[in-house]
Design a protein around this motif. Structure first.
Motif, PDB file in Angstrom:
ATOM      1  N   ALA A  51       0.626  -1.267   0.020  1.00  0.00           N
ATOM      2  CA  ALA A  51      -0.151   0.194   0.150  1.00  0.00           C
ATOM      3  C   ALA A  51       0.886   1.281   0.027  1.00  0.00           C
ATOM      4  CB  ALA A  51      -0.870  -0.043   1.259  1.00  0.00           C
ATOM      5  N   VAL A  52       0.601   2.202  -0.943  1.00  0.00           N
ATOM      6  CA  VAL A  52       1.115   3.496  -0.861  1.00  0.00           C
ATOM      7  C   VAL A  52       0.109   4.525  -0.496  1.00  0.00           C
ATOM      8  CG1 VAL A  52       1.979   5.207  -2.566  1.00  0.00           C
ATOM      9  CG2 VAL A  52       2.412   2.556  -2.914  1.00  0.00           C
ATOM     10  N   PHE A  53       0.820   5.552   0.324  1.00  0.00           N
ATOM     11  CA  PHE A  53      -0.007   6.622   0.731  1.00  0.00           C
ATOM     12  C   PHE A  53       0.370   7.909   0.613  1.00  0.00           C
ATOM     13  CE2 PHE A  53      -1.358   9.729   4.075  1.00  0.00           C
ATOM     14  CZ  PHE A  53      -2.693   9.661   4.121  1.00  0.00           C
ATOM     15  N   PHE A  54      -0.583   8.662  -0.005  1.00  0.00           N
ATOM     16  CA  PHE A  54      -0.596  10.161  -0.372  1.00  0.00           C
ATOM     17  C   PHE A  54      -1.318  11.008   0.718  1.00  0.00           C
ATOM     18  CE2 PHE A  54       0.426   8.528  -4.802  1.00  0.00           C
ATOM     19  CZ  PHE A  54       1.852   8.605  -4.672  1.00  0.00           C
ATOM     20  N   GLY A  55      -0.502  12.169   1.110  1.00  0.00           N
ATOM     21  CA  GLY A  55      -1.120  13.063   2.306  1.00  0.00           C
ATOM     22  C   GLY A  55      -0.172  14.084   2.575  1.00  0.00           C
ATOM     23  N   CYS A  56      -0.649  15.059   3.345  1.00  0.00           N
ATOM     24  CA  CYS A  56       0.159  16.349   3.451  1.00  0.00           C
ATOM     25  C   CYS A  56       0.338  16.243   5.038  1.00  0.00           C
ATOM     26  CB  CYS A  56      -0.370  17.582   3.048  1.00  0.00           C
ATOM     27  SG  CYS A  56       0.713  18.865   3.070  1.00  0.00           S
ATOM     28  N   VAL A  57       1.783  16.605   5.533  1.00  0.00           N
ATOM     29  CA  VAL A  57       2.163  16.834   6.804  1.00  0.00           C
ATOM     30  C   VAL A  57       2.974  17.966   7.048  1.00  0.00           C
ATOM     31  CG1 VAL A  57       2.127  14.089   7.353  1.00  0.00           C
ATOM     32  CG2 VAL A  57       4.124  15.387   6.767  1.00  0.00           C
ATOM     33  N   GLY A  58       2.915  18.493   8.256  1.00  0.00           N
ATOM     34  CA  GLY A  58       4.152  19.651   8.568  1.00  0.00           C
ATOM     35  C   GLY A  58       5.471  19.178   8.640  1.00  0.00           C
ATOM     36  N   GLN A  59       6.358  20.079   9.053  1.00  0.00           N
ATOM     37  CA  GLN A  59       7.641  19.425   9.144  1.00  0.00           C
ATOM     38  C   GLN A  59       8.193  19.901  10.607  1.00  0.00           C
ATOM     39  OE1 GLN A  59      10.827  22.133   7.571  1.00  0.00           O
ATOM     40  NE2 GLN A  59      10.993  20.524   5.883  1.00  0.00           N
ATOM     41  N   ASP A  60       7.622  18.746  11.519  1.00  0.00           N
ATOM     42  CA  ASP A  60       7.673  18.663  13.010  1.00  0.00           C
ATOM     43  C   ASP A  60       7.492  17.182  13.709  1.00  0.00           C
ATOM     44  OD1 ASP A  60       5.069  17.802  12.267  1.00  0.00           O
ATOM     45  OD2 ASP A  60       4.052  19.752  12.911  1.00  0.00           O
ATOM     46  N   ASP A  61       7.588  16.973  14.753  1.00  0.00           N
ATOM     47  CA  ASP A  61       7.632  15.958  15.458  1.00  0.00           C
ATOM     48  C   ASP A  61       6.514  15.017  15.338  1.00  0.00           C
ATOM     49  OD1 ASP A  61       9.916  16.743  16.727  1.00  0.00           O
ATOM     50  OD2 ASP A  61       9.301  17.061  18.688  1.00  0.00           O
ATOM     51  N   TYR A  62       5.498  15.609  15.105  1.00  0.00           N
ATOM     52  CA  TYR A  62       4.214  14.869  14.794  1.00  0.00           C
ATOM     53  C   TYR A  62       4.342  14.222  13.385  1.00  0.00           C
ATOM     54  CZ  TYR A  62       1.375  16.606  18.678  1.00  0.00           C
ATOM     55  OH  TYR A  62       1.005  17.252  19.954  1.00  0.00           O
ATOM     56  N   ALA A  63       4.805  14.712  12.599  1.00  0.00           N
ATOM     57  CA  ALA A  63       5.118  14.232  11.199  1.00  0.00           C
ATOM     58  C   ALA A  63       6.107  13.057  11.209  1.00  0.00           C
ATOM     59  CB  ALA A  63       5.701  15.186  10.326  1.00  0.00           C
ATOM     60  N   ASP A  64       7.057  13.216  11.940  1.00  0.00           N
ATOM     61  CA  ASP A  64       7.998  12.119  12.332  1.00  0.00           C
ATOM     62  C   ASP A  64       7.281  10.890  12.889  1.00  0.00           C
ATOM     63  OD1 ASP A  64       9.971  13.745  11.295  1.00  0.00           O
ATOM     64  OD2 ASP A  64      10.904  14.531  13.201  1.00  0.00           O
ATOM     65  N   ILE A  65       6.410  11.479  13.778  1.00  0.00           N
ATOM     66  CA  ILE A  65       5.776   9.962  14.544  1.00  0.00           C
ATOM     67  C   ILE A  65       5.110   9.339  13.505  1.00  0.00           C
ATOM     68  CG2 ILE A  65       3.988   9.378  16.173  1.00  0.00           C
ATOM     69  CD1 ILE A  65       4.702  11.688  17.892  1.00  0.00           C
ATOM     70  N   LEU A  66       4.162  10.008  12.781  1.00  0.00           N
ATOM     71  CA  LEU A  66       3.488   9.462  11.594  1.00  0.00           C
ATOM     72  C   LEU A  66       4.380   8.606  10.732  1.00  0.00           C
ATOM     73  CD1 LEU A  66       0.594  12.323  10.787  1.00  0.00           C
ATOM     74  CD2 LEU A  66       0.621   9.801  12.265  1.00  0.00           C
ATOM     75  N   ARG A  67       5.511   9.221  10.327  1.00  0.00           N
ATOM     76  CA  ARG A  67       6.152   8.489   9.217  1.00  0.00           C
ATOM     77  C   ARG A  67       6.760   7.360   9.705  1.00  0.00           C
ATOM     78  NH1 ARG A  67       8.637  13.377   8.299  1.00  0.00           N
ATOM     79  NH2 ARG A  67       7.768  14.079   6.362  1.00  0.00           N
ATOM     80  N   GLU A  68       6.993   7.534  10.945  1.00  0.00           N
ATOM     81  CA  GLU A  68       7.650   6.024  11.760  1.00  0.00           C
ATOM     82  C   GLU A  68       6.508   5.053  11.947  1.00  0.00           C
ATOM     83  OE1 GLU A  68      10.449   4.466  12.427  1.00  0.00           O
ATOM     84  OE2 GLU A  68       9.419   2.984  13.458  1.00  0.00           O
ATOM     85  N   LYS A  69       5.357   5.522  12.332  1.00  0.00           N
ATOM     86  CA  LYS A  69       4.196   4.417  12.380  1.00  0.00           C
ATOM     87  C   LYS A  69       3.659   3.925  11.151  1.00  0.00           C
ATOM     88  CE  LYS A  69       2.687   5.905  16.725  1.00  0.00           C
ATOM     89  NZ  LYS A  69       2.292   5.185  17.986  1.00  0.00           N
TER      90      LYS A  69
END
Ligand code: AP5
Ligand code: NA
Length: 347
Positions: free
Chosen positions: A85-103
């Motif tokens: 599965a490939v996913f597209f969406g938009c995040v910021g440049q912050d810790d929360y984005a890092d958490i989402l990326r890692e999850k």
């Protein structure tokens, strides 16, 4: 049953990557923000203090969220083979984005986020009152998604390479042109395009873009409340039951009339309805004992995830739906839309 026989990148999803901030709260908390116990809403200015208040004053937990990401994570869990599965969406440049990326990475989802450097990553408050949950999404960076991201050569190649496409109704509030682009690609290549009604407010306030894409939708998912909201917004008879609404949904105009639309409507612990033409089939749900239920958050998303895990392997609709029920039943025994241990689905 180990690895699946789905290839990498066969499924593309677009949606809002959100970090869920979940906490049990007293009813007065909801009342203070003019919210109801089962809401799913978008944050307005007056809701903005919710997130800080949850983190400072309650036992808040951070969980990976966002409806489509949830479904793709669950599909990956069942598939046991990364990057299907490939996913597209938009995040910021912050810790929360890092958490989402890692999850996403840990779950095996191949996330290709657009990054909006000046906007924080989106969050969703999950306000738990007993067995109810009220959602308030602050899309923030998720709302900054633009079609340019899909036009990047590498991302366009991922879309062209996929065989199945899944987008939430929630994404209609963000970028209908991107949805139309993916839908048109799917149609041109004769590949299935799947959507979700997502929440009653989508039918109430975003019917125009929803109806613009509906002719491209091969499979439409929804729960009871969402189906009724859609029916009301369409002006269908007020006494139409779920079966009737399903039949009307599949009968709406369709571009590729050779592949008739299918509707799949869930109704909590009551049977899932599969509607094709004027035929309605029921798929029973295994009732869980009260002590087994942690929370039903994400049950609908997990249902879709289980469904997709089989659908991308070309399995029959009844296997797909049974796997949807399996996946939903599993995540109900876990907090939010999370899983534990190895999947145990047998066709
Ligand atoms: P949430 O609404 O909690 O999750 P959901 O997946 O929609 O789950 P529900 O509990 O609402 O289920 P349902 O009513 O759809 O399905 P049904 O009950 O029919 O949303 C969570 C996520 O949404 C969050 O992570 C958040 O980030 C995201 N989100 C919020 N706003 C967003 C936005 N604007 N953009 C993007 N994301 C956003 O059940 C489905 C199936 O579950 C059934 O068929 C059955 O198999 C099973 N099931 C349900 N109840 C039972 C039961 N009692 N016993 C056994 N099985 C059951
Ligand atoms: Na759960």
């Amino acid at each position: 049953s180990n690895k699946s026989n789905a290839r990498e990148g066969i499924l593309v999803g677009c949606g809002n990557p959100l970090l869920d901030i979940s906490a049990p709260v007293p009813l007065q908390f909801l009342e203070g923000y003019g919210m109801n116990v089962d809401d799913a809403i978008l944050a307005e200015e007056r809701h903005m203090p919710i997130y800080r208040e949850l983190v400072d004053g309650y036992q808040a937990e951070y969980l990976a969220g966002g409806s489509v990401q949830n479904s793709l994570r669950i599909a990956q869990w069942i598939l046991r083979q990364p990057n299907v599965a490939v996913f597209f969406g938009c995040v910021g440049q912050d810790d929360y984005a890092d958490i989402l990326r890692e999850k996403a990475r840990a779950a095996g989802v191949d996330a290709h986020y657009q990054v909006s450097p000046d906007t924080p990553t989106g969050t969703c408050a999950v306000l738990i009152t007993g067995t109810h949950r009220s959602l308030c999404a602050n899309l923030a960076a998720a709302n900054k998604f633009t079609i340019d991201h899909l036009e990047q050569p590498a991302n366009k190649a991922l879309i062209d390479n996929a065989q199945y496409y899944y987008i939430s109704g929630f994404f209609l509030t963000v970028n209908p042109p991107s949805i139309m682009r993916v839908a048109a690609t799917a149609n041109a290549k004769q590949r299935p395009f799947l959507m979700n009604l997502s929440a009653p407010f989508i039918s109430q306030y975003f019917m125009e873009p929803l109806m613009a894409v509906m002719p491209y939708v091969d499979i439409i998912f929804g729960n009871e409340a969402e189906a009724h909201a859609f029916a009301t917004a369409q002006g269908w008879p007020a006494d139409a039951d779920l079966r009737e609404i399903g039949k009307r949904l599949v009968a709406l105009p369709k571009i590729n009339s050779e592949r008739p639309r299918i509707a799949i409507l869930t109704q909590g612990c009551d049977p899932v309805l599969l509607i094709q033409h004027d035929k309605v089939q029921e798929f029973p749900v295994t009732r869980l004992a009260v002590h087994e239920i942690v929370d039903t958050n994400g049950a609908g998303d997990a249902f879709v995830g289980g469904f997709l895990s089989q659908y991308v392997q070309g399995k029959s609709l009844d296997v797909c739906i049974r796997c949807g029920n399996y996946a939903a039943g599993h995540i109900i025994k876990n907090p939010g839309c999370t899983y534990s241990g190895e999947p145990e689905f047998n066709e």
